[in-house]
Each structure stands twice: as C-alpha cells, then as structure tokens.
Write a protein that holds these residues in place. Structure first.
Motif: not given
Length: 307
Positions: A129-131, A179-183, A203-207, A266-267
């Motif tokens: 996964x991403x971290x 992944x909740x951030x993207x959702x 919206x998410x900003x950390x790329x 984050x929900x």
C-alpha cells in the motif's frame, strides 16, 4: 481616542501576512482596533504595547523551533499562548493523545538518536500500500511525501527521504496513506474561542511527487465547501476537544481557552473519524473562502482584545 492595538504576527517569509490572514485587517479595523503586522523575530517590536498578539503566518517556526518558542515565552497576551505552542509544534502530541483515546492514524516514529541504518528504516516501512513520510516538526505539509510500498524505486525514495530528515536531527513519522482520503476527502473543524465556527471540506492534496518539489511549489489545498457543521461532526468535535483539553489541563496544570483551533479529520469507512492533526500555531482558517469565517475570527479576537 487611542485605539486598541492588535499585533498580527508573521515571519520574514511573508512580511505582509499570507493571503488568508490579510482578510483580517479590514475586519479588525471596522471593530475599532489598530492592526499592526509584525514579524515574530523583529527585535524592534514593542510587544507590551498591544492588547493581544495573534500568531498567524509564522511558517518558518519548524526550522527555528527553539528560537520561536523562546520568543513566545517573552510575549505578553500571546494567542495562542507559548505553553500551547510548545506542545503543538511537535506532532509527538498525536502519540500522547492516541494513548488517551483519540482515534489517530497508526504511526511508526523514527528518532535521530536511534541511529537507524537504511535497512532498519526499510524494515519499518509498511509491506504494501501507500504510505507517508514526514517530519514531526513541520508547517503546512512541507517536507512530506507519499510513497508506494511495493514499488522498489518509490520505497528507495522514501528511505532517502527519511535518512535526510534524520540526518538533520528531525524525528520522522511513517503513516500508511488512508484510502479513505481519496474516497471522502478531508474535513477541518474550525473553533474560535472554544466555539465551532465553520467546517471546511477539502480534496486530497498529498501526491507521490510532493517530497521532491521545491518548498515554494508545495501545492495548495483545494477547498470544495465551507459550511456549518452537521450534528455528527459537532458531536465528534466535542469528544475530540474533551480529550485535548484533558491533556492540556494535566500537562499545564490548568485548562487553556484557545483563540483558534483547527481539527483535521478523515471519515472512516465504518463510521467515525480519524484525527490527522490539531493545529494551534499557524493554521489556515480558510478566511479567503468565507466572509462568515472572517467575521467570526475578527469577533473572537475583539473579545480577547477588549477583555
């Protein structure tokens, strides 16, 4: 008649305040105050001359934390006060609040004194996964990066990122990317003088590329809505504040009324929220997005200035 003086405290990087905070100047002036924009490290400033000094665009504190806190302890009527700035400028507070029941993101802490080599750092990263890798002392998301655990090149970049921060003597946080951030995106609950003012949807900003960008090119948050809180958000916000103020009371021996407090959430997919950060130093309050937010913050400052 002499007007009440309010200092809006900034840094050399932003001598005229950031765009968000500049909206405060006319709002405070219409409330009968004289506004002075002053740098926190300017030795010529007479801090005694102001009814209150409000910390705003101090985005250089992360690189000069000891000096910044030493200054804060000398300033009368500083908001938020030095005792609050001290613990909130180091994100180890999330570890302590998590132990008190706050729902925070699981974090692996890498400390300079551990003298970790690259293999040891590698072994502390998630297996899939991403971290995210970021310093425990930072302002505005600077020096943070998102990586992918099962891509060798990305993992190597993350190792080098962590090594660089540790060599600078900075503690490092390693967190799985939610992944909740993207959702769901992110939420910020804004409190002024202990009362909720507004909620900001983002919206998410950390790329993944963020860590390699020059500091002046760090992307800005994309705001989707500024609104009043829902009943659920209000209830969660109050529970979070209960835990935070319990910590403050135990740590300082007394509670403290924050002039401003931004809680980033984050929900969760199964209900409730993760707390990402509690910002009491140079937090953007999204004044550019809402005249109501400007008026609420100006009123909160006026209340403290005329007390």
């Amino acid at each position: 008649m002499k007007k009440t003086v309010v200092n809006l405290v900034t840094s050399a990087n932003q001598p005229d305040l950031d765009e968000d905070s500049r909206h405060l100047i006319p709002a405070l002036e219409t409330r009968g105050m004289e506004v002075r924009v002053v740098r926190w490290d300017d030795p010529s400033v007479d801090w005694e001359n102001a009814a209150v000094s409000v910390v705003r665009s101090v985005d250089d504190y992360a690189n000069r934390r000891a000096e910044f806190l030493e200054w804060a302890r000398t300033v009368p009527r500083l908001l938020n006060p030095a005792s609050v700035l001290e613990w909130n400028t180091d994100k180890h507070y999330l570890q302590v609040l998590g132990e008190r029941g706050l729902s925070t993101i699981d974090t692996t802490w890498l400390e300079p004194q551990q003298n970790l080599d690259k293999q040891q750092i590698h072994s502390r990263f998630p297996a899939h996964g991403d971290f995210v890798v970021k310093p425990a002392v930072s302002s505005g998301g600077r020096d943070a990066g998102r990586y992918t655990a099962n891509l060798a090149g990305s993992r190597q970049e993350a190792i080098l990122h962590a090594v660089d921060l540790l060599k600078q003597g900075r503690s490092v946080m390693v967190q799985r990317y939610l992944t909740e951030i993207d959702k769901h995106g992110e939420l910020s609950l804004i409190y002024l003088n202990g009362l909720i003012s507004h909620v900001v949807e983002k919206k998410p900003m950390l790329h993944p590329s963020l860590a390699s960008l020059p500091e002046q090119e760090v992307p800005t948050e994309e705001i989707t809505k500024v609104r009043q809180p829902s009943a659920e958000e209000w209830q969660w916000g109050e529970e979070i504040r209960r835990i935070v103020h319990g910590y403050v009371k135990e740590t300082l021996g007394r509670d403290s009324l924050f002039l401003f407090n931004r809680i980033d959430l984050v929900r969760k997919n199964d209900g409730g929220f993760y707390v990402m950060e509690i910002s009491l130093v140079d937090a953007s309050l999204y004044l550019s997005e809402s005249q109501l937010a400007v008026d609420n913050f100006a009123d909160a400052i006026a209340q403290r200035a005329f007390w």
